[in-house]
Design a protein around this motif. Structure first.
Motif, PDB file in Angstrom:
ATOM      1  N   VAL A 118       0.838  -1.206   0.000  1.00 33.34           N
ATOM      2  CA  VAL A 118       0.000   0.000   0.000  1.00 33.34           C
ATOM      3  C   VAL A 118       0.875   1.259   0.000  1.00 33.34           C
ATOM      4  CG1 VAL A 118      -1.756   1.294   1.278  1.00 33.34           C
ATOM      5  CG2 VAL A 118      -1.851  -1.220   1.193  1.00 33.34           C
ATOM      6  N   PHE A 119       1.915   1.230   0.807  1.00 33.50           N
ATOM      7  CA  PHE A 119       2.793   2.393   0.935  1.00 33.50           C
ATOM      8  C   PHE A 119       3.448   2.753  -0.395  1.00 33.50           C
ATOM      9  CE2 PHE A 119       7.235   3.749   1.406  1.00 33.50           C
ATOM     10  CZ  PHE A 119       7.050   4.987   2.004  1.00 33.50           C
ATOM     11  N   LEU A 120       3.932   1.770  -1.106  1.00 36.34           N
ATOM     12  CA  LEU A 120       4.632   2.044  -2.368  1.00 36.34           C
ATOM     13  C   LEU A 120       3.719   2.659  -3.414  1.00 36.34           C
ATOM     14  CD1 LEU A 120       6.988  -1.035  -2.601  1.00 36.34           C
ATOM     15  CD2 LEU A 120       7.676   1.351  -2.464  1.00 36.34           C
ATOM     16  N   TYR A 121       2.496   2.162  -3.500  1.00 32.49           N
ATOM     17  CA  TYR A 121       1.544   2.761  -4.435  1.00 32.49           C
ATOM     18  C   TYR A 121       1.245   4.206  -4.039  1.00 32.49           C
ATOM     19  CZ  TYR A 121       0.365  -1.361  -7.240  1.00 32.49           C
ATOM     20  OH  TYR A 121       0.408  -2.424  -8.122  1.00 32.49           O
ATOM     21  N   ALA A 122       1.002   4.430  -2.740  1.00 36.95           N
ATOM     22  CA  ALA A 122       0.698   5.787  -2.269  1.00 36.95           C
ATOM     23  C   ALA A 122       1.887   6.722  -2.463  1.00 36.95           C
ATOM     24  CB  ALA A 122       0.294   5.735  -0.794  1.00 36.95           C
ATOM     25  N   PHE A 123       3.093   6.231  -2.152  1.00 39.80           N
ATOM     26  CA  PHE A 123       4.297   7.042  -2.312  1.00 39.80           C
ATOM     27  C   PHE A 123       4.504   7.426  -3.776  1.00 39.80           C
ATOM     28  CE2 PHE A 123       8.883   7.061  -3.346  1.00 39.80           C
ATOM     29  CZ  PHE A 123       9.268   8.190  -2.647  1.00 39.80           C
ATOM     30  N   SER A 124       4.356   6.473  -4.677  1.00 40.32           N
ATOM     31  CA  SER A 124       4.547   6.750  -6.101  1.00 40.32           C
ATOM     32  C   SER A 124       3.531   7.765  -6.612  1.00 40.32           C
ATOM     33  CB  SER A 124       4.428   5.449  -6.909  1.00 40.32           C
ATOM     34  OG  SER A 124       5.379   4.506  -6.476  1.00 40.32           O
ATOM     35  N   LEU A 125       2.284   7.629  -6.151  1.00 38.70           N
ATOM     36  CA  LEU A 125       1.251   8.581  -6.567  1.00 38.70           C
ATOM     37  C   LEU A 125       1.575   9.981  -6.071  1.00 38.70           C
ATOM     38  CD1 LEU A 125      -1.494   9.150  -7.864  1.00 38.70           C
ATOM     39  CD2 LEU A 125      -2.573   8.500  -5.697  1.00 38.70           C
ATOM     40  N   LEU A 126       2.031  10.083  -4.830  1.00 33.12           N
ATOM     41  CA  LEU A 126       2.387  11.394  -4.287  1.00 33.12           C
ATOM     42  C   LEU A 126       3.589  12.007  -5.003  1.00 33.12           C
ATOM     43  CD1 LEU A 126       1.848  11.089  -0.439  1.00 33.12           C
ATOM     44  CD2 LEU A 126       0.727  12.655  -2.000  1.00 33.12           C
ATOM     45  N   CYS A 127       4.530  11.165  -5.405  1.00 27.87           N
ATOM     46  CA  CYS A 127       5.679  11.668  -6.173  1.00 27.87           C
ATOM     47  C   CYS A 127       5.216  12.301  -7.476  1.00 27.87           C
ATOM     48  CB  CYS A 127       6.656  10.525  -6.462  1.00 27.87           C
ATOM     49  SG  CYS A 127       7.579   9.963  -5.019  1.00 27.87           S
ATOM     50  N   VAL A 128       4.285  11.652  -8.148  1.00 27.44           N
ATOM     51  CA  VAL A 128       3.742  12.195  -9.405  1.00 27.44           C
ATOM     52  C   VAL A 128       3.007  13.508  -9.128  1.00 27.44           C
ATOM     53  CG1 VAL A 128       2.127  11.795 -11.292  1.00 27.44           C
ATOM     54  CG2 VAL A 128       3.603   9.940 -10.507  1.00 27.44           C
ATOM     55  N   ILE A 129       2.229  13.553  -8.039  1.00 28.52           N
ATOM     56  CA  ILE A 129       1.502  14.774  -7.690  1.00 28.52           C
ATOM     57  C   ILE A 129       2.469  15.915  -7.390  1.00 28.52           C
ATOM     58  CG2 ILE A 129      -0.015  15.822  -5.962  1.00 28.52           C
ATOM     59  CD1 ILE A 129      -1.410  13.108  -5.715  1.00 28.52           C
TER      60      ILE A 129
END
Length: 393
Positions: free
Chosen positions: A194-205
């Motif tokens: 879960v963390f990796l998906y959330a982290f990657s999404l935030l990086c894009v944002i």
């Protein structure tokens, strides 16, 4: 609950997909340097997870060292994001940290307990530093900061729990393999997905936010001097005039023109002329307040709107700008170059929001008078009513 092998495989696949996504984003958004480090950190973690999946053949400490190195690459990328530029010394810093933690993991290789505690401690430390880096940016989008902090806090707390269990719980103190510590390790792997998906999404944002800020900067700033461009100045000046009118305060507007600037370009080249323009912009910017609006109006002309100023303060500011610029010297090849500035100003105490263009025209008339009087001087616009009253008197 899924077995450890399946969870490792899913986490590795998740990390790989996230790394590919960030790599594509980094190619599409080359201006945002941080996203490259974030993608690189994911790639390093993929390598570490791959090594961990073959722990029956390779020492576990090797994969732990690689995974924690990925976290440090993430931290470096976040620091670059805060700075808005590349931070020097990436390779030496990464080599030093890899050597230091690799040595520690090698020393602890016969103890799963202490290796896990070292790994967890590094993750907790990096998580706190990641939150600290983002909070130092003072971003106006506070919701984004809170979401980023929440994700890293959850990650930090889970690894802190892992650290404490291996420190105090007899079950984990005695564990010699991940399978024997499955309850805590399985939860960490699930959270990791879960963390990796959330982290990657935030990086894009965050990358998208940087691009929006850059586009906004390009739309409102003069590329040579980094001052407001004419359009942005007009928009902000109209707003400021509305505020000043409501508050009952006066305004001063200064129109500044560098003297004989064409001769500088003709004799020394446009690159020297650009240097002179940039130097003048920086010098004036250091003398104005945060609420003052400074703009490159066009060519070698600059305009400055000063809220709350009366004639005496406007003249004092204009003379200070003129005198300091006249004293400035530029070394060009074997020639010492100097320049001067002519300034026209207008002060108003009663106005409407639509009077900006009239004020600019009046300051332009005063600037013309300054040029006619020999340049390198300050002249103010005198309203026709005052001129007539002086003549009658």
């Amino acid at each position: 609950m899924l077995d450890m092998t399946t969870l490792m495989a899913v986490l590795t696949l998740t990390t790989l997909i996230s790394a590919i996504g960030l790599l594509v984003a980094s190619v599409l958004n080359r201006q945002v340097l941080a996203i490259r480090y974030w993608a690189l950190g994911l790639i390093v973690i993929v390598v570490g997870l791959a090594l961990q999946s073959v722990r029956a053949y390779l020492p576990l400490w090797l994969s732990a060292a690689v995974i924690t190195q990925g976290y440090l690459v993430w931290l470096w990328g976040t620091r670059c994001y805060r700075l808005g530029r590349s931070a020097k010394g990436f390779l030496p810093a990464m080599a030093t940290s890899m050597l230091a933690q690799g040595t520690l993991f090698f020393i602890l290789q016969d103890s799963l307990r202490f290796s896990v505690m070292l790994h967890s401690g590094i993750v907790v430390l990096v998580s706190l530093l990641m939150i600290f880096e983002l909070w130092r940016m003072h971003m106006p989008q506070r919701a984004l900061v809170w979401v980023w902090s929440g994700i890293w806090c959850m990650h930090c707390l889970l690894y802190l729990r892992r650290f404490l269990l291996y420190l105090f719980d007899t079950t984990y103190i005695a564990a010699s393999t991940f399978e024997e510590a499955e309850p805590v390790e399985a939860l960490n792997y699930l959270e990791g997905i879960v963390f990796l998906y959330a982290f990657s999404l935030l990086c894009v944002i965050l990358a998208t936010r940087s691009l929006q800020e850059e586009l906004k900067l390009q739309a409102t700033r003069d590329p040579l001097t980094n001052l407001l461009n004419r359009r942005a100045f007009t928009d902000l000046a109209l707003r400021q005039m509305a505020v000043s009118r409501r508050q009952g305060e006066g305004l001063a507007l200064l129109l500044m023109d560098l003297d004989n600037f064409k001769a500088i370009n003709d004799l020394h080249g446009h690159s020297v002329g650009d240097e002179v323009l940039g130097a003048f912009a920086r010098q004036v910017a250091r003398q104005v307040r945060a609420q003052d609006l400074l703009c490159r109006f066009g060519g070698e002309e600059f305009v400055l709107l000063v809220p709350g100023a009366d004639e005496s303060s406007a003249v004092a500011l204009a003379e200070r700008i003129r005198e300091q610029w006249q004293a400035r010297r530029f070394d060009v090849a074997d020639v010492v170059l100097h320049n001067s500035v002519s300034i026209g100003y207008v002060c108003v105490s009663e106005f409407s929001e639509q009077d900006l263009y009239r004020m600019i025209d009046q300051a332009d008339l005063a600037l013309y008078e300054s040029k006619q009087d020999g340049r390198n001087c300050v002249r103010g616009h005198v309203p026709a009513s005052q001129t007539l009253a002086a003549a009658v008197g």
